[in-house]
Design a protein around this motif. Structure first.
Motif, PDB file in Angstrom:
ATOM      1  N   LEU A 160       0.827  -1.213   0.000  1.00 31.87           N
ATOM      2  CA  LEU A 160       0.000   0.000   0.000  1.00 31.87           C
ATOM      3  C   LEU A 160       0.856   1.256   0.000  1.00 31.87           C
ATOM      4  CD1 LEU A 160      -2.791  -1.026   2.526  1.00 31.87           C
ATOM      5  CD2 LEU A 160      -3.114  -0.459   0.110  1.00 31.87           C
ATOM      6  N   LYS A 161       1.972   1.217   0.714  1.00 28.18           N
ATOM      7  CA  LYS A 161       2.840   2.398   0.807  1.00 28.18           C
ATOM      8  C   LYS A 161       3.688   2.590  -0.444  1.00 28.18           C
ATOM      9  CE  LYS A 161       2.908   2.217   5.799  1.00 28.18           C
ATOM     10  NZ  LYS A 161       3.659   1.876   7.000  1.00 28.18           N
ATOM     11  N   ASP A 162       3.995   1.489  -1.141  1.00 27.77           N
ATOM     12  CA  ASP A 162       4.820   1.553  -2.346  1.00 27.77           C
ATOM     13  C   ASP A 162       4.366   0.449  -3.295  1.00 27.77           C
ATOM     14  OD1 ASP A 162       6.841   2.230  -4.128  1.00 27.77           O
ATOM     15  OD2 ASP A 162       8.373   1.078  -3.069  1.00 27.77           O
ATOM     16  N   PRO A 163       3.256   0.659  -4.026  1.00 27.45           N
ATOM     17  CA  PRO A 163       2.638  -0.405  -4.825  1.00 27.45           C
ATOM     18  C   PRO A 163       3.445  -0.824  -6.054  1.00 27.45           C
ATOM     19  CG  PRO A 163       1.443   1.636  -5.126  1.00 27.45           C
ATOM     20  CD  PRO A 163       2.499   1.901  -4.100  1.00 27.45           C
ATOM     21  N   LYS A 164       4.280  -1.819  -5.852  1.00 28.40           N
ATOM     22  CA  LYS A 164       5.039  -2.378  -6.968  1.00 28.40           C
ATOM     23  C   LYS A 164       4.536  -3.782  -7.283  1.00 28.40           C
ATOM     24  CE  LYS A 164       9.183   0.280  -6.016  1.00 28.40           C
ATOM     25  NZ  LYS A 164      10.514   0.248  -5.454  1.00 28.40           N
ATOM     26  N   SER A 165       4.621  -4.672  -6.308  1.00 32.20           N
ATOM     27  CA  SER A 165       4.149  -6.043  -6.545  1.00 32.20           C
ATOM     28  C   SER A 165       3.787  -6.691  -5.214  1.00 32.20           C
ATOM     29  CB  SER A 165       5.223  -6.888  -7.234  1.00 32.20           C
ATOM     30  OG  SER A 165       6.319  -7.087  -6.354  1.00 32.20           O
ATOM     31  N   ILE A 166       2.871  -7.632  -5.267  1.00 32.43           N
ATOM     32  CA  ILE A 166       2.528  -8.450  -4.109  1.00 32.43           C
ATOM     33  C   ILE A 166       2.415  -9.886  -4.621  1.00 32.43           C
ATOM     34  CG2 ILE A 166       0.031  -8.112  -4.259  1.00 32.43           C
ATOM     35  CD1 ILE A 166       0.160  -7.971  -1.095  1.00 32.43           C
ATOM     36  N   THR A 167       3.022 -10.811  -3.894  1.00 35.34           N
ATOM     37  CA  THR A 167       3.077 -12.198  -4.333  1.00 35.34           C
ATOM     38  C   THR A 167       2.594 -13.125  -3.229  1.00 35.34           C
ATOM     39  OG1 THR A 167       5.013 -11.679  -5.688  1.00 35.34           O
ATOM     40  CG2 THR A 167       4.592 -14.005  -5.248  1.00 35.34           C
ATOM     41  N   LEU A 168       1.649 -13.980  -3.562  1.00 36.60           N
ATOM     42  CA  LEU A 168       1.197 -15.040  -2.667  1.00 36.60           C
ATOM     43  C   LEU A 168       1.678 -16.347  -3.272  1.00 36.60           C
ATOM     44  CD1 LEU A 168      -1.115 -12.707  -2.416  1.00 36.60           C
ATOM     45  CD2 LEU A 168      -2.197 -14.480  -1.074  1.00 36.60           C
ATOM     46  N   THR A 169       2.397 -17.126  -2.476  1.00 31.53           N
ATOM     47  CA  THR A 169       2.939 -18.389  -2.942  1.00 31.53           C
ATOM     48  C   THR A 169       2.452 -19.506  -2.042  1.00 31.53           C
ATOM     49  OG1 THR A 169       4.935 -17.242  -3.663  1.00 31.53           O
ATOM     50  CG2 THR A 169       5.079 -19.628  -3.474  1.00 31.53           C
ATOM     51  N   ALA A 170       1.986 -20.584  -2.646  1.00 27.34           N
ATOM     52  CA  ALA A 170       1.595 -21.775  -1.893  1.00 27.34           C
ATOM     53  C   ALA A 170       2.596 -22.878  -2.227  1.00 27.34           C
ATOM     54  CB  ALA A 170       0.186 -22.213  -2.253  1.00 27.34           C
ATOM     55  N   ALA A 171       3.247 -23.408  -1.187  1.00 28.04           N
ATOM     56  CA  ALA A 171       4.232 -24.470  -1.362  1.00 28.04           C
ATOM     57  C   ALA A 171       4.075 -25.463  -0.214  1.00 28.04           C
ATOM     58  CB  ALA A 171       5.637 -23.895  -1.406  1.00 28.04           C
ATOM     59  N   PRO A 172       3.047 -26.303  -0.303  1.00 23.21           N
ATOM     60  CA  PRO A 172       2.821 -27.248   0.794  1.00 23.21           C
ATOM     61  C   PRO A 172       3.998 -28.210   0.967  1.00 23.21           C
ATOM     62  CG  PRO A 172       1.385 -27.749  -1.063  1.00 23.21           C
ATOM     63  CD  PRO A 172       2.103 -26.476  -1.385  1.00 23.21           C
ATOM     64  N   ALA A 173       4.231 -28.625   2.210  1.00 26.12           N
ATOM     65  CA  ALA A 173       5.320 -29.560   2.505  1.00 26.12           C
ATOM     66  C   ALA A 173       5.093 -30.890   1.806  1.00 26.12           C
ATOM     67  CB  ALA A 173       5.446 -29.757   4.014  1.00 26.12           C
ATOM     68  N   LYS A 174       3.829 -31.272   1.684  1.00 29.11           N
ATOM     69  CA  LYS A 174       3.486 -32.502   0.959  1.00 29.11           C
ATOM     70  C   LYS A 174       2.239 -32.210   0.130  1.00 29.11           C
ATOM     71  CE  LYS A 174       0.700 -34.530   4.643  1.00 29.11           C
ATOM     72  NZ  LYS A 174      -0.548 -34.977   4.090  1.00 29.11           N
ATOM     73  N   PRO A 175       2.088 -32.914  -0.969  1.00 30.31           N
ATOM     74  CA  PRO A 175       0.894 -32.686  -1.793  1.00 30.31           C
ATOM     75  C   PRO A 175      -0.390 -32.967  -1.010  1.00 30.31           C
ATOM     76  CG  PRO A 175       2.513 -34.003  -2.977  1.00 30.31           C
ATOM     77  CD  PRO A 175       2.990 -33.903  -1.558  1.00 30.31           C
ATOM     78  N   MET A 176      -1.417 -32.194  -1.289  1.00 31.91           N
ATOM     79  CA  MET A 176      -2.716 -32.382  -0.656  1.00 31.91           C
ATOM     80  C   MET A 176      -3.725 -32.770  -1.725  1.00 31.91           C
ATOM     81  SD  MET A 176      -3.150 -29.139   1.935  1.00 31.91           S
ATOM     82  CE  MET A 176      -4.573 -29.808   2.787  1.00 31.91           C
TER      83      MET A 176
END
Length: 84
Positions: A40-56
């Motif tokens: 919000l203060k410096d809008p360049k990029s936001i990344t959400l990553t999902a990397a489960p320890a084991k497949p679900m």
């Protein structure tokens, strides 16, 4: 709201921790609030990553979402970063 973009970003960043309380996962809430505030203060990029320890399986994901949704970020290994 009677403020400029920078003022609004500051107000939203300050309110985020309280707004995220319903998630009921303090560690994830803090990570999300920190990344969202930085964005919000410096809008360049936001990344959400999902990397489960084991497949679900879909059924495991669905069961977790139904029984303990607050554990989904941990089960999926979700990380949130901004401006990297």
């Amino acid at each position: 709201m009677g403020t400029d973009a920078a003022g609004l970003a500051t107000q939203l960043a300050a309110a985020l921790p309280l707004m995220l309380t319903p998630i009921q996962n303090p560690a994830f809430q803090a990570q999300l609030a920190s990344a969202a505030s930085a964005f919000l203060k410096d809008p360049k990029s936001i990344t959400l990553t999902a990397a489960p320890a084991k497949p679900m399986t879909f059924m495991e994901l669905f069961a977790t979402a139904q029984s303990a949704p607050q554990t989904l970020p941990d089960a999926l290994g979700v990380t949130v970063t901004a401006n990297e």
